[in-house]
Write an enzyme that holds these catalytic residues in place. Structure first.
Site, PDB file in Angstrom:
ATOM      1  N   GLY A 137       1.141  -1.113   0.012  1.00  0.00           N
ATOM      2  CA  GLY A 137      -0.190   0.201  -0.099  1.00  0.00           C
ATOM      3  C   GLY A 137       0.659   1.426  -0.496  1.00  0.00           C
ATOM      4  CE  LYS A 138       5.562   4.672  -0.492  1.00  0.00           C
ATOM      5  NZ  LYS A 138       6.330   3.665  -0.135  1.00  0.00           N
ATOM      6  N   GLY A 139       0.160   5.745   0.849  1.00  0.00           N
ATOM      7  CA  GLY A 139      -0.076   7.432   1.469  1.00  0.00           C
ATOM      8  C   GLY A 139      -0.132   8.397   0.690  1.00  0.00           C
TER       9      GLY A 139
END
Ligand code: GLU
Length: 412
Positions: free
Chosen positions: A102-104
């Site tokens: 994931g990444k934000g």
């Protein structure tokens, strides 16, 4: 500027072809499970209300909960976050972690925000993603321009909104909140370990090897520190203001202190300054790009004068540059291997949060060393055998195969 997600998709296509995956599986690998975009609204210190664009990409969780950092950057885009979340998926898979990717991020310039504005922004962001994350669901961590303080604010907002205690939902926390002393250096230490392994296999002595590091934040600094301990000589470093260079080797300890007092390398007196472009093409044994994406492209790749490149940053080499470097027999240790020490360290922190164990830094670093060394061996052996593919493609093949197997087992 190359679009990072286009690059990421090209890399998937390439590996899929080599693995002879069918088109249905390949297209499944090219889209995220979920992509959240939203506004993060805060009040500035002067009372004005502003909004920032926020993202969280949950790319693939076949191997376990989504895992990956959150970055604050003025040039953040949805496609950058998507690419980075795909890379996290392969990174976790390659080194054998029980995580997906994931990444934000938030499009903002943290250098223009006060500490209290950053606190409000971090907390508001965490509230926005609260119902999508959790220690068994999605576990954020620091990335570019975020740190243990950011994680503390986010943890506070998350726990109060959900009315639970769940330190394992965020990693890269300060020690007081369940973080681990080893995590601060783990990415840089991992980069140094991967370089040590590469040099060993290429029969280049690490003692006296000449290293240039582009980007002198957390990763660059700790890579320099650990490589120096292993016997390398750091002859060049750079930050966004300038490069500095000394054939005889730089005083890394002093430079880290200087940089961490908030100053820029351009104002450092003792060494010769050279431009950021020039430092990348100076002669050395090992070049370590630790800044942002796309630093090495088809323009400067023909001029690189290093034997090995270790990607401290995520995605610093474009697909075209990769091909040029491969033709020129320059070994590239890809990001998903070279900088995996960060997420491995995060995994240790998460484990300790859940089991209540507490390892000392020596144990932590030893386990980290073992995991990266094993992953390196696996990649290098296959690389030697295949011969026609660079280490990135080989790493992707190993990583993607593991994800695909997990998807198949689940009947996805
Ligand atoms: N942001 C780091 C990376 O890109 C660490 C991620 C994590 O610890 O989850 O690998």
């Amino acid at each position: 500027m190359a679009n990072p997600f286009t690059q990421a998709k090209k890399q998937i296509m390439n590996a899929s072809k080599k693995l002879k995956l069918n088109s249905e599986t390949t297209s499944k690998l090219m889209i995220p499970d979920k992509f959240h975009t939203f506004w993060v609204r805060i009040k500035l210190d002067n009372g004005r209300r502003v909004k920032f664009r926020g993202f969280r990409s949950q790319y693939n969780n076949a191997l376990g909960p989504y895992k990956g950092g959150i970055r604050f950057h003025p040039e953040e885009t949805a496609d950058t976050v998507l690419a980075l979340s795909a890379w996290m998926t392969w990174k976790c898979s390659l080194v054998g972690l029980p995580y997906g990717g994931g990444k934000g991020g938030i499009i903002c310039n943290p250098k223009e925000l006060s500490n209290s504005e950053l606190e409000r922004l971090s907390k508001q962001y965490a509230k926005k993603i609260a119902k999508h994350i959790g220690e068994n669901v999605d576990i954020p961590a620091p990335d570019v321009y975020t740190n243990s303080q950011t994680m503390s604010w986010m943890l506070e907002a998350y726990e109060s909104k959900m009315n639970i205690s769940s330190p394992g939902t965020f990693t890269g926390k300060p020690i007081e909140l369940g973080g681990h002393l080893g995590r601060i250096e783990s990415t840089g230490l991992g980069v140094a370990i991967s370089i040590r392994e590469a040099l060993k296999n290429l029969k280049i002595k690490i003692k006296g090897s000449k290293v240039i590091i582009q980007g002198f934040g957390n990763v660059g600094q700790n890579t320099a520190k650990h490589l120096e301990k292993m016997g390398s000589k750091i002859i060049g470093i750079s930050d966004s203001s300038t490069g500095i260079y000394d054939e005889k080797g730089l005083d890394i300890k002093k430079l880290i202190e200087y940089k961490n007092s908030g100053k820029r390398l351009i104002d450092y007196k003792n060494y010769k300054k050279i431009s950021n472009e020039e430092i990348l093409v100076k002669k050395c044994d090992v070049l370590v790009p630790c800044a942002l994406e796309n630093s090495i492209d088809n323009h400067n790749a023909p001029k690189i004068n290093a034997k090995v490149i270790a990607e401290g940053a995520n995605g610093p080499i474009t697909t075209e540059a990769d091909k040029i470097l491969f033709k020129r027999s320059i070994i590239v240790i890809p990001d998903i291997l070279a900088n995996s020490g960060g997420v491995i360290g995060s995994y240790f922190e998460w484990l300790m949060n859940r089991t209540g164990e507490n390892w000392d830094v020596k144990t932590y670093n030893k386990k980290l060393d073992m995991m990266i060394t094993n992953a390196f061996k696996k990649v290098f052996e296959k690389y030697k055998k295949i011969k026609t593919e660079n280490m990135r493609n080989v790493s992707y093949m190993i990583a993607i195969e593991r994800v695909v197997n997990a998807m198949k087992l689940r009947g996805r």
